[in-house]
Design a protein around this motif. Structure first.
Motif, short mmCIF file in Angstrom:
data_model
loop_
_atom_site.label_atom_id
_atom_site.label_comp_id
_atom_site.label_asym_id
_atom_site.label_seq_id
_atom_site.Cartn_x
_atom_site.Cartn_y
_atom_site.Cartn_z
N ASP A 199 3.28 9.04 -1.22
CA ASP A 199 2.72 9.87 -0.15
C ASP A 199 1.96 11.08 -0.70
OD1 ASP A 199 2.15 10.58 2.42
OD2 ASP A 199 3.95 11.80 2.68
N PRO B 71 0.80 -1.24 0.00
CA PRO B 71 0.00 0.00 0.00
C PRO B 71 0.83 1.28 0.00
CG PRO B 71 -0.09 -1.10 2.14
CD PRO B 71 0.63 -2.02 1.23
N ASP B 72 2.12 1.19 0.13
CA ASP B 72 2.90 2.43 0.20
C ASP B 72 3.46 2.88 -1.14
OD1 ASP B 72 2.49 2.94 2.91
OD2 ASP B 72 3.95 1.40 3.45
N SER C 206 -3.54 7.98 -4.21
CA SER C 206 -3.97 6.95 -3.27
C SER C 206 -5.03 6.07 -3.93
CB SER C 206 -4.48 7.58 -1.98
OG SER C 206 -5.74 8.13 -2.17
#
Lengths: 245, 547
Positions: free
Chosen positions: B108, B103-104, B113
């Motif tokens: 950021d 999920p990363d 997302s």
């Protein structure tokens, strides 16, 4: 029948009308009665509307696409009810424009997530889910805490919702930005206004742990904490799962 | 452009000026809102378009000779746009798939997302790829089956370019956080209104071409394209009824709420599958498969039965997405019943397609393009069976909310929609650009096997994960309590999520091979001048004085 069609398919407009006719019946029969049969939605006289802060949080939930992985609809199945609580009632999403029932549970159902975890847990979890659930595959929403919430136009949002049938009062619309601030800042004069307009039971809290300013984190946590708690008809229902502690 | 008359060039310029003004108004009204950024996008599109027209405004005017040929430039654009969108949409899709493994992988950033780019994937492949392919092939097919040229040069361009602007507004919007959250109808109110305008012109263009047809009968492909255009318009308008916060806000609130909203959304959602992803592509299949195979459609009567069966039954089935929910049981039961009935016309279509190949199976063996279409028909049959099965209430209690649904959708989307489209594109690109054949038959073959392998890996991964997930959620231990936490089921998904992302990657690589092949085919110099051919309108229409 085929002879008739042999003639029909030579004429454009009759063919077009035939398509419209054939494709209209099903939708009409299934949708129109949902507005007229009054048993479709239970009555819940004590149900309250979303506060401006919760509504703003709901819009963040929509903006971030949370509905793609989280349903808000507990089905009438034993394992659903035992895992998530009383099955969802139609009235509970009566003020949801649009509804967020969802279609996929990559993460768990959220219909009754409200007050199940503390505000602090939600803040840590949203900031980086793996800090509290190491196996989680949910994205980290690090920017929520550092982004100020836009509140100046919340009155217009309430106004638009009133146009589609949500019973916001003039008082609520006029005080929307102040109420958004008050709900995230307990102890201020603005906080009393929230309790006055939306009921004593409304959560007033520094949701993100930092009073003084209103962030997107405040709004989203306020929304998550109200899920399943706008009305208590479900918990009063004697059906299985309803009265469980 | 070369074929646009002076009047058309002027109208185009006028339209672009209007569009630029609309963009400017959006920028002004929405300066404190993401709407302003979309205003900039609209303005940029309008200004670019105007410059392009102005730079070529004094190019030689088209001669009357053009009316002796079909007008294929818009179809060419649509095919290229479809290939661009599929590469982009599959790339985003595979990225999204890897996000569930790790999920990363988001830098950021907000725009990248999962929740924001997942609709970028679905919109790019369904509307970007599928929509462009449908519009491009529908223009191609309706001209041939009517033996008439498009009525003018401007409206097909308005449809295609306007439609792509809609797609751009949609995908950039999600990344900016502009979404209605209505699945497969996420774009906000202003993009929806724009699509209505595009769609009306599309419909009118279709009717005008049909009105000029030299064939007494409307061919079956056009029935399906017409159903696609008409019913999608109906669904789009009703499902997107909403009140914007203000004219300066991108955000709107839907007219309906709760249970009525859920039913409307899935009435739309499943019929987007029916009339966008099935009806239109059946229209494609009914033209390109018999052409490529050199065989007539197996049964005219079967096509009538399946067409009206699909048109009438499909519209009822949306409520099968809402089994065991707060939707009244009678609506759920209607949805389930019609879903099962729907198997009849669906299999009639699939059977009709496969039986059309009788006498041409040796071509299926040798020709990967025709094999794309054959496999598409097989997947169409498999997926419609699976869909009817999953709509049965007790089956749905297991499959709903799980990855099984995702597997089912991709069996349809990759196996049926993408395969029939690739087959049709490989058939039509040489015809459109007047080449003997695709640049490389071998690369078509490679694409075929990559696509098939990717699809199979993908759907087996999702079937497994979905059923494992569904069973874990409902497993009880001996003391009568739930045996697994939600996180237990999530951990069990991990290997399947890796397998799914690998399957998607194979499919993406295949599509990139296809893009290269299409590019090389277009780039290759015309091998020989095509002499008089049968591929032209039936008669030269009488010139009107304006021309």
């Amino acid at each position: 029948m085929f002879g008739f069609h042999y003639r029909l398919e030579r004429k454009t407009i009759p063919f077009v009308l035939a398509i419209i006719g054939a494709a209209s019946i099903g939708g009409f029969v299934e949708i129109a009665p949902l507005f007229t049969i009054h048993q479709t939605v239970e009555s819940a006289p004590n149900m309250r509307v979303y506060t401006p802060l919760e509504l703003a949080g709901r819009n963040i939930y929509i903006r971030e696409g949370c509905y793609a992985c989280h349903s808000q609809m507990i089905r009438t199945l034993r394992d659903d009810v035992e895992r998530y609580g009383h099955y969802s009632l139609a009235v509970e999403s009566k003020y949801d424009h649009p509804m967020l029932w969802g279609s996929k549970r990559t993460g768990p159902d959220l219909a009754r997530i409200g007050s199940k975890y503390s505000d602090a847990w939600h803040v840590i979890h949203l900031n980086n889910p793996r800090d509290v659930v190491p196996e989680s595959v949910m994205p980290a929403y690090t920017w929520l805490k550092r982004t100020a919430l836009r509140t100046d136009d919340l009155g217009m949002h309430l106004q638009a919702l009133r146009q589609v049938g949500v019973p916001y009062t003039d008082d609520m619309i006029a005080n929307a930005p102040a109420d958004a601030y008050g709900q995230a800042n307990p102890g201020t004069p603005f906080a009393e206004g929230v309790s006055k307009r939306y009921g004593e039971a409304t959560d007033v809290s520094a949701f993100d742990g930092a009073p003084g300013n209103v962030t997107e984190m405040d709004a989203l946590v306020a929304y998550l904490q109200i899920l399943g708690r706008l009305t208590d008809v479900a918990s009063k229902d004697p059906a299985p799962g309803g009265a469980k502690p | 452009m070369a074929q646009l008359t002076t009047t058309e060039r002027q109208i185009a310029l006028a339209l672009l000026v209007v569009l630029a003004v609309v963009g400017l108004l959006m920028v002004t009204a929405g300066r404190e809102d993401p709407l302003g950024l979309h205003g900039l996008l609209v303005m940029a599109a309008a200004v670019l378009g105007s410059f392009w027209i102005m730079s070529r405004y004094y190019d030689p005017l088209p001669t009357a000779d053009r009316l002796r040929e079909y007008y294929d430039d818009p179809s060419k654009f649509g095919v290229v746009a479809a290939m661009v969108w599929v590469a982009f949409g599959l790339f985003i899709g595979d990225w999204v798939a890897w996000l569930l493994v790790n999920p990363d992988l988001t830098f950021d950033a907000a725009w990248s997302s999962f929740g924001r780019i997942r609709p970028v994937h679905t919109t790019s492949v369904i509307f970007g790829f599928g929509g462009n392919a449908l519009i491009a092939t529908s223009f191609y097919v309706m001209q041939r089956t009517s033996r008439a040229r498009l009525p003018d040069q401007l409206s097909p361009w308005f449809v295609l370019l306007g439609y792509n602007l809609f797609c751009l507004l949609a995908v950039t919007g999600y990344m900016l956080g502009i979404t209605q959250s209505r699945e497969y109808a996420e774009p906000e109110w202003y993009a929806d209104i724009w699509l209505v305008a595009v769609w009306i012109v599309y419909f009118v263009t279709y009717l005008r071409t049909l009105a000029r047809r030299k064939e007494p009968h409307i061919y079956v492909s056009n029935w399906y394209y017409l159903a696609f255009i008409l019913v999608v318009a109906m669904l789009h308008i009703v499902n997107n009824l909403a009140v914007p916060v203000s004219l300066g806000h991108a955000k709107s609130y839907s007219l309906f709420s709760g249970v009525q909203d859920a039913m409307t959304e899935w009435w739309y959602g499943h019929n987007a599958v029916a009339f966008f992803l099935t009806s239109g592509f059946l229209g494609m299949m009914y033209y390109f498969m018999p052409k490529r195979a050199g065989r007539p459609i197996f049964s005219y009567r079967l096509s009538i039965i399946s067409f009206w069966g699909i048109t009438f039954f499909y519209i009822w089935v949306g409520s099968h997405h809402l089994h065991y929910t707060a939707l009244p049981q009678w609506v759920q039961t209607l949805g389930m019943t019609f879903s099962v009935l729907l198997l009849v016309p669906s299999w009639a279509s699939a059977g009709n397609a496969l039986l059309t190949l009788n006498g041409a199976w040796h071509k299926v063996r040798d020709d990967a393009t025709l094999r794309f279409m054959m496999v598409a028909a097989v997947f169409y049959g498999l997926t419609t069976f699976e869909g009817s099965f999953m709509a049965i209430r007790p089956v749905n209690s297991l499959s709903h909310y799980t990855d099984w649904t995702i597997g089912h959708v991709h069996a349809g989307a990759l196996g049926w929609v993408a395969m029939i489209t690739f087959g049709s594109i490989y058939a039509s690109v040489p015809w459109l650009w007047k080449r003997d054949a695709m640049h490389s038959a071998r690369l078509v073959e490679i694409h075929f096997w990559l696509a098939l392998a990717g699809t199979v890996v993908y759907i087996f991964a999702m079937w497994n994960s979905g059923i494992v997930q569904g069973l874990m959620w409902r497993t009880y231990n001996e003391s009568g309590t739930l045996a697994y936490s939600f996180v237990d089921s999530l951990v069990a998904m991990h290997p399947y999520y890796i397998a799914r992302a690998v399957g998607g990657l194979l499919f993406l690589i295949g599509a990139l091979v296809g893009c290269y092949n299409v590019y090389m085919t277009i780039r290759t110099a015309r091998q020989h001048e095509i002499g008089p051919s049968a591929d032209m309108p039936a008669a030269v229409p009488v010139l009107s004085p304006a021309e």
